[in-house]
Each structure stands twice: as structure tokens, then as C-alpha cells.
Write a protein that holds these residues in place. Structure first.
Motif, short mmCIF file in Angstrom:
data_model
loop_
_atom_site.label_atom_id
_atom_site.label_comp_id
_atom_site.label_asym_id
_atom_site.label_seq_id
_atom_site.Cartn_x
_atom_site.Cartn_y
_atom_site.Cartn_z
N GLY A 98 89.41 -108.53 39.50
CA GLY A 98 88.30 -108.98 40.33
C GLY A 98 88.70 -109.82 41.52
O GLY A 98 87.83 -110.43 42.17
N GLU A 99 90.01 -109.87 41.84
CA GLU A 99 90.44 -110.66 43.00
C GLU A 99 89.84 -110.09 44.28
O GLU A 99 89.66 -108.88 44.42
CB GLU A 99 91.97 -110.65 43.09
N PRO A 100 89.54 -110.97 45.27
CA PRO A 100 88.90 -110.49 46.53
C PRO A 100 89.77 -109.48 47.28
O PRO A 100 89.23 -108.66 48.04
CB PRO A 100 88.72 -111.78 47.34
N THR A 101 91.10 -109.53 47.08
CA THR A 101 91.98 -108.60 47.82
C THR A 101 92.03 -107.21 47.17
O THR A 101 92.66 -106.30 47.71
CB THR A 101 93.40 -109.17 47.87
N GLY A 102 91.38 -107.07 46.03
CA GLY A 102 91.42 -105.80 45.32
C GLY A 102 90.32 -104.84 45.75
O GLY A 102 89.53 -105.12 46.65
N PHE A 103 90.28 -103.68 45.06
CA PHE A 103 89.24 -102.68 45.30
C PHE A 103 88.18 -102.75 44.20
O PHE A 103 88.46 -103.24 43.09
CB PHE A 103 89.84 -101.27 45.29
#
Length: 828
Positions: free
Chosen positions: A430-435
Motif C-alpha cells: 500500500g505504499e504511495p509509490t506502488g500500483f
């Protein structure tokens, strides 16, 4: 088998022989009939073998015939004696015939067949096939990987401990650091380095070692073992042919390609490198250059392949492998370049009206193609529920397992029959840099499951099927019905074989539209194992029953299935046979035995196919494969044949047998004669040399480096200088060579000390003004000179002229006489 078990086996074997000797004079009696008797070899004379007894009072004497070798006799009272010792190595079975006769020498009983088996004793010591062996081991060679082998034979019975050999190393010279650097396989005689040897063998510190090897029979477990000894001389050489460690490459690299990634090196210059793939890949973006440098030619994708195994070959001029290929592991590092994907466009679950809080509804399926765990680690979040009646939070989802559960139990189908959920699935936890991706879930509210499936009948008619019926064959159709709402999980039926089929030979598929069941064959049937099945098949719902309702006998049916026998071909006990033997194995040696059994129990006979060199033969009854000619690794190193097994009804099955031939030093080096003879112009202007090259058909450890030498009678004119492992120069010592042919005998020896003498021809002759060498035509004996030729021609012309003059004179005389007679006639 443990060491103690080996000792017990040998003691038991010799203990039984001692009992045999001890019972030498214990009379064994019995009727005159076919028998099998045993006698230890080297038993002294007057040995009572057996006494034949008959109730026939007419018998006055007995006779013996067959393979007696004048050592086996029988007395008139039927006592069969051995009056001289038998030798197992000469003949291990004696087939004789015994008859009983009356006083007129007429046979009244017999003849009967007596088979006398000679028991082997340990009277032959093992013998090494060489007294001195030579071998080469490379630095850093893998422990346990043989680099040479010693070999011994024993003439005793190979089926007894007498011929079971045990190899061991007596001592190692020098014994550095009190550590054994070498080890020997006690059964095969293969010598390899130990783990300490792999670490410590270093040609820069110590290049030569000597091992003293002993071989013992009786597996080396008895103090009475016979033995032989041999010397092994080992040279240590540096080994550069080593695989580099794993190579890691990031996927989707933007660097200009090709990109250097690693390199390999052969021990000597001149090797030709080739690159291959261990497995079949959709693409293989790698290359290797002549220096052993390896490159990746295109960006890689870890989702396409997260690893590659490169196979690197080092080859010689004749395309032969110089050593075993190296394997290089290429790891493709994953980056987060793939979003999560919902397995289904819409995932559908069902919930009963009476479901309780916490009950599991189902698990949402989503995937991420990224290989790296942190890139593909998914997190789930429930975003929306429609409708939000009677509560906006009727469901909850576990953020990591994706397990959807009930959070409110007030379901009423009449008010809300279906819920739609929106779930966000994010990678990288769930990191912001992920999809992230949104998945749709539909949950249908259904009635409670308060009806059980009921079969139309509990006992179905018995069935019969052939054992060779194909997997998937439909046996019959069965039917159970359910009174719950059609199309729901409470109505759907799953059939399962509950009893009578522990190995899963049958399976029942369900028609999802009609709930009809199809009983099918799931595995190959075998009449010889199970000929009759009594099945109990249960019908169940995928949804749980409501409390207080249970399945009963109405939800089960019974079916008997009989399996019919089919005549089948023989079956081998292995799908493939393989054996490793030395190429110089003795003709007549048994290599291996194949074995096949006919399921119906009939007799099986064997024969060979594809024995293209006629090297082998097979016993049609036992399946023993024996050599009938000399094997030759230089013809083929892997010899594959096919064995056919046929039963009495001519049904045939086959199996492949592969025989790997290990190299022995049976080929001396040969000189390359393509440039032979070598021609030089007379008189010689300088000391010339002749380059000679040698090759050897054997493997590298029995091949180069070659040793070159010339015979004593050539040393005044020639000398030899080694160029490399394969070549040498034959050099003139002076320029005073005469105009003639010179045959120089060169002795070439390989690394295994096998060699032969061969001739190198050198011609010294005159040359023309253009520098071309020619042989001047000499006067040939018996050919006339020019003067002689002219004399012969003149003599011939004079002889012809004399004949012509004589003819003219004769004709003129005849004409003169005719004119004189005519004149006389006129006168008168």
C-alpha cells in the motif's frame, strides 16, 4: 549394508563351507532320481557325494556318464564318489547321468540327471592390470569427482565374496599436514580428491604425489583376504576452468547493449568458446566472444524469466569438449513494473440469510506479476458497498489475506438480494509509490440450506469394464436432486467417492446445469491388482446445512464395478536401464540384466534390437546382456540398444538400455602424415626443421602431453625439440645431407605411457633454377645408348638392302636364261 552385516555375510559364507567339509563322510542317501548336489572345489579324493538306494533287487551295478572328467565314479552299491579335486575356475557345473543295471548290464532304472555344482573357495588373489598408474588432477578439482581409475580382476566366483574387491590407499607421499588429499572408491577403484585435497592441492607448492594402492578380495573384511598392490603417480596442474558465481542483472535496464556481465577462461590458449542454454527459453539474449567474455545483448524481464542458466563449452580444434561445460546462473532482479490484477472481472460469492457475524464469505483472488516479494506484496481495502442497507458495513475484508467476512448479520433477501463491493488492491504493502487496482465483488443473498440431496435410487446396477479402458471413460450417470432454490450453493451438488476406492481410480464430475453426476475412470485399471470395486458415492452441497439438518443414507448410493482381464504385454521393472563399463571389458562379461514380468504370468523371452555394431548378446530366458565383441569408446562413448520382451501370445514391449563406455588407454598417439614426405633442395643452405603433430583418440587424461624421441641411429643427424603438448620439431644437426631419402623413426608416447614408433620421411634432392625440387632421371639398366641405337638402325638398313640386292640379281638371272632359250628356238 553396514560393515557389521558384511562381516556376518562373509563369516556365514565360510562357515557354511566348513560345515560342508566337516560333513564329508556323513552318508547322504536317497532314491535314484534327478538331483542337484554341491561339492567345494579342491576337495581331496575319496569324497562320498551321495549313495543312491533302490528297492529293485535286480540291480547289480550302477553306471555314471557325462561330465565326470574321470574324477567322478560310482560303486556297485550306488555310492557316488569324487576321487580327485574339482576346480571351480575350470568348470563350475558338472552334468552327469546315472543308470542302474541288472547282471546282464541291462538298464532297469534311469538314466537320471545329476547336476553337481562346484562351490568356489578363495584360491585366487586379485591382480591389478598395471603395476604403475599415471594420472593428472587439476587444482580446485571437485571433491569426489574421479580423475583416474585403477582396475583389478579376480578369477574367483563373482557371485561370492571371494571376488568382491575392495580398494584402499595404503599411503600418500608426501603426506603434507598429515591430511589425506586423495580418496579412492572402495568398489570401483576411482580416485578423486578429498575436500582437503580440493582446498590444498596447489602445483606451485607441490606438483607430484605418489599413492600406494592395495586391493583385497572378501571386500577387505577378513584377515584372510588376498591382496595385490599398485603404485599411482599423480601430477597436479592448475585449473582455470571454473564457473564464476551467480550474476545479478536488473530487469528493463536502459544501458546501451550488449553489456559485459562475466567471463570464463580455459587452462590453455586456443580454446573455442560456445554458449548454450540449459533450458529452453522464449529468447536467449546472451553471447560469448573468443576471449571468453560473456555479454547480455538485450534488456531482461523478470516476469518472463527470473533466472537463466548459461552453459559454457570450451572446445578444441576438432570441436571436441576439452572439459565438462560450466553452468553460470543469471538472476534477473525484479523492479516494481506491474500493477495488481484481479483474477476475475467480477468475483461472485453467496451468503445465507441466517449467516452469523464472523462467518467467511470467500477470499478475493488477485495477483501481481512482479517477482520480488516487496514489489508483489498486496494489501486489500474495502472502499464501497452498494446498497448500504440495512447497514453500510455488512462486510469486512482482511487487508492481507483478502478473506471477506460478515460484520453484520441482518440479511433479508426480500429487502436486499444482492450486494456489490469495490475493493482496492495495492502492491508494495500500500505504499504511495506502488500500483493499485480496484476489484469488483458481487455477494448474493440466498435462502438457508435446509434440504439435503436425495438419490433417485441407492443401489445402481453393477457394471463391467476392461482394464485397458482409457482414462476419462464414462462408466455411468447418477442423479440426486435437491429441493433448495435452483442455481444456489444450497442446490448445487458435489459427488464424491466415499468408500471402496482408496487409490482414486474413479471420479465423479457434476453437470452444473442439471446436477447430474458422471462416473468416470480417473486412473489406469489393473485386473491383476483389483478386479472388483464396491463404491459408495455421497452427494453434498457446497453450502453448509442449517443447524439441526444432517446428511443421511438418502444422500448416498452404491455401485459395483468389475474389471475384465485383458491380455497385456510384458512389463519391465524399469523404464530405462543404464550401465557404466570400461571399454576394455572382457568379451563374454555380463553387463547387466533386464527383467520383465507378464501380467498374465506367461513365459517371457528377450531379444536385442539396434545393436548396430554386434557388440552384445542377450540370454533369451534370463535377460542377461553379455559382450560378444570388444567395445570401443572411440567408436561411440554411449551405446544405446533396445530390448524386446515377448510373451507366449507374441505381445511385445520394449525398453532402452544405454551403456556408457569409460576410456582406457588403448590407442597410442598417431603422427599427422598429411605433409609427409618433407622435401628439401640439395645442397642444403641451412639446418631445416620438420614440424610433426600427433593426435590421440583417447580422452585427455590418456592423451597429451605427448613425449617425442628418436632412435639412437638418428642422433648424429637429427635432434627433436618439443613445441607444445601436441607437437615437436625434428631438427637437422648439420647441412651435409646427401641427395637421397631419409626415413627417421620417431617414438611418440602419450600421457598414459602408451606409444609407438612411426616414420617421418625427408627427401633431399636437386632443385631447378626456379627453386622447384625435382628428381634427376637416371640411366636405366638395359636401355641402349645413342651410339648403340644408331648402329642397330644402320645394321637393320644394311640387312634389308642385302635382301633387296639378292632379289634383283635372282630376277635378272631368270630373265637372261629366258632370252637365250628363245634365240635357240629361232635358230633351229
Amino acid at each position: 549394508m553396514s560393515h557389521i552385516q558384511h562381516v556376518i555375510l562373509i563369516l556365514a559364507f565360510y562357515g557354511s563351507m566348513d560345515v560342508t567339509f566337516a560333513s564329508k563322510w556323513v552318508k547322504r542317501k536317497g532314491p535314484l532320481e534327478d538331483k542337484v548336489l554341491t561339492i567345494p572345489e579342491n576337495t581331496v579324493g575319496d569324497y562320498l557325494i551321495f549313495q543312491f538306494i533302490s528297492n529293485n533287487t535286480n540291480i547289480m551295478q550302477y553306471t555314471v556318464s557325462g561330465e565326470t572328467e574321470n574324477k567322478i565314479h560310482i560303486d556297485s552299491d550306488g555310492s557316488l564318489f569324487l576321487n580327485d579335486s574339482l576346480d571351480w575356475e575350470t568348470r563350475n557345473v558338472h552334468n552327469i547321468q546315472i543308470s542302474a543295471q541288472d547282471e546282464n548290464s541291462v538298464t532297469v532304472e534311469g538314466p537320471v540327471n545329476i547336476k553337481i555344482t562346484v562351490l568356489d573357495i578363495n584360491d585366487n588373489k586379485p591382480i591389478f592390470n598395471q603395476t604403475i598408474y599415471n594420472g593428472v588432477v587439476r587444482q580446485h578439482s571437485r571433491p569426489g569427482r574421479p580423475f583416474m581409475r585403477v582396475f583389478a580382476t579376480d578369477k574367483d566366483d563373482p557371485n561370492t565374496p571371494n571376488a568382491k574387491l575392495n580398494y584402499s590407499i595404503l599411503t600418500q607421499i608426501p603426506e603434507l599436514h598429515q591430511v589425506n588429499l586423495f580418496q579412492i572408491d572402495s568398489e570401483t577403484g576411482e580416485i578423486s580428491s578429498t575436500p582437503d585435497g580440493t582446498r590444498q592441492l596447489d602445483p606451485s607448492k607441490h606438483m607430484h604425489y605418489v599413492l600406494f594402492i592395495t586391493v583385497k578380495d572378501l571386500e577387505g573384511l577378513s584377515v584372510n583376504s588376498l591382496s595385490d598392490n599398485a603404485k599411482v603417480q599423480i601430477e597436479v596442474k592448475e585449473n582455470l576452468w571454473q564457473p564464476p558465481g551467480p550474476v545479478s542483472i536488473k530487469e528493463n535496464s536502459t544501458e546501451p547493449h550488449p553489456v559485459f556481465i562475466t567471463q570464463v577462461r580455459w587452462n590453455e590458449p586456443g580454446a573455442i568458446y560456445e554458449l548454450g542454454e540449459k533450458e529452453r527459453y522464449s529468447k536467449f539474449p546472451f553471447m560469448i566472444n573468443r576471449d571468453g567474455n560473456i555479454y547480455v545483448t538485450d534488456p531482461l524481464d523478470s516476469e518472463e524469466s527470473e533466472r537463466y542458466v548459461l552453459v559454457v563449452f570450451a572446445k578444441g580444434k576438432n570441436n571436441e569438449n576439452l572439459e565438462q561445460p560450466l553452468e553460470i546462473l543469471i538472476l534477473v532482479e525484479d523492479i516494481n513494473d506491474n500493477p495488481p490484477v484481479c483474477v476475475q472481472d467480477v468475483t461472485t460469492f453467496e451468503v445465507q440469510e441466517n449467516e452469523k457475524i464472523g462467518n467467511q464469505i470467500g477470499i478475493l483472488q488477485a495477483t501481481d506479476m512482479d517477482r520480488k516479494k516487496e514489489n508483489s506484496f498486496l494489501k486489500y481495502e474495502l472502499l464501497d458497498q452498494e446498497p448500504d442497507q440495512p447497514n453500510a458495513r455488512m462486510f469486512m475484508i482482511d487487508p492481507y489475506s483478502a478473506n471477506i467476512q460478515i460484520s453484520n448479520d441482518n440479511f433479508q433477501k426480500k429487502i436486499v438480494s444482492e450486494y456489490k463491493l469495490k475493493v482496492r488492491v495495492s502492491d508494495m504493502d500500500g505504499e504511495p509509490t506502488g500500483f493499485s487496482t480496484n476489484c469488483s465483488v458481487t455477494i448474493k443473498v440466498i435462502d438457508i440450506n435446509n434440504k439435503i440431496p436425495v438419490f433417485d435410487k441407492q443401489q445402481y446396477p453393477p457394471l463391467n469394464i476392461s482394464e485397458d479402458a482409457a482414462i476419462g471413460t464414462l462408466m455411468c450417470k447418477i442423479r440426486a436432486t435437491d429441493a433448495d432454490d435452483p442455481g444456489t450453493g444450497s442446490w448445487k451438488i458435489i459427488y464424491k467417492v466415499a468408500e471402496g476406492d482408496p487409490t482414486g481410480m474413479f471420479i465423479v464430475d457434476t453437470d452444473e446445469e442439471t446436477n447430474e453426476g458422471y462416473v468416470k475412470i480417473n486412473k489406469h485399471l489393473n485386473f491383476e491388482k483389483v478386479s472388483l470395486y464396491h463404491l459408495r458415492i455421497d452427494a453434498r452441497n457446497p453450502e453448509p446445512l442449517v443447524f439441526g439438518i444432517d446428511y443421511n443414507s438418502n444422500s448416498s448410493m452404491y455401485l459395483a464395478i468389475g474389471v475384465n482381464n485383458v491380455n497385456e504385454a510384458p512389463e519391465f521393472d524399469s523404464s530405462f536401464y543404464h550401465k557404466v563399463v570400461l571399454e576394455n571389458i572382457t568379451v563374454g562379461s555380463v553387463i547387466l540384466r533386464v527383467h520383465a514380468i507378464d501380467p498374465e504370468g506367461s513365459l517371457v523371452r528377450y531379444r536385442l534390437e539396434d545393436d548396430k555394431f554386434d557388440w552384445l548378446t542377450i540370454d533369451p530366458n534370463s535377460g542377461e546382456i553379455t559382450t560378444q565383441a570388444y567395445l570401443d569408446r572411440e567408436v561411440t562413448s554411449l551405446y544405446t540398444i533396445r530390448v524386446l520382451a515377448t510373451d507366449t501370445t507374441d505381445l511385445v514391449s520394449s525398453v532402452y538400455v544405454s551403456i556408457s563406455l569409460e576410456d582406457v588407454n588403448d590407442n597410442p598417439p598417431s603422427l599427422d602424415v598429411r605433409n609427409n614426405p618433407h622435401i628439401f633442395c640439395y645442397p642444403l643452405q641451412q639446418k631445416y626443421h620438420v614440424r610433426i603433430n600427433a593426435t590421440d583418440k583417447d580422452l585427455s587424461h590418456n592423451g597429451p602431453p605427448f613425449q617425442f624421441s628418436i632412435q639412437q641411429q638418428h642422433l648424429n643427424d637429427w635432434e627433436i625439440s618439443v613445441v607444445d603438448d601436441h607437437s615437436a620439431d625434428l631438427i637437422m644437426k648439420h647441412v651435409k645431407f646427401e641427395e637421397k631419402h631419409y626415413n627417421v623413426t620417431v617414438y611418440v608416447e602419450d600421457n598414459g605411457k602408451k606409444g609407438k614408433s612411426q616414420t617421418v620421411t625427408v627427401i633431399v634432392c636437386k632443385c631447378s633454377q626456379s627453386g622447384s625440387c625435382f628428381l634427376e632421371v637416371q640411366h636405366l639398366r638395359g636401355m641402349p645408348s645413342v651410339g648403340m641405337t644408331v648402329g642397330v638402325i644402320l645394321g637393320t638398313l644394311l640387312f634389308i638392302g642385302a635382301i633387296l640386292i639378292a632379289v634383283f640379281c635372282h630376277l635378272k638371272k631368270q630373265k637372261s636364261g629366258s632370252e637365250e632359250r628363245n634365240m635357240k628356238k629361232t635358230y633351229y
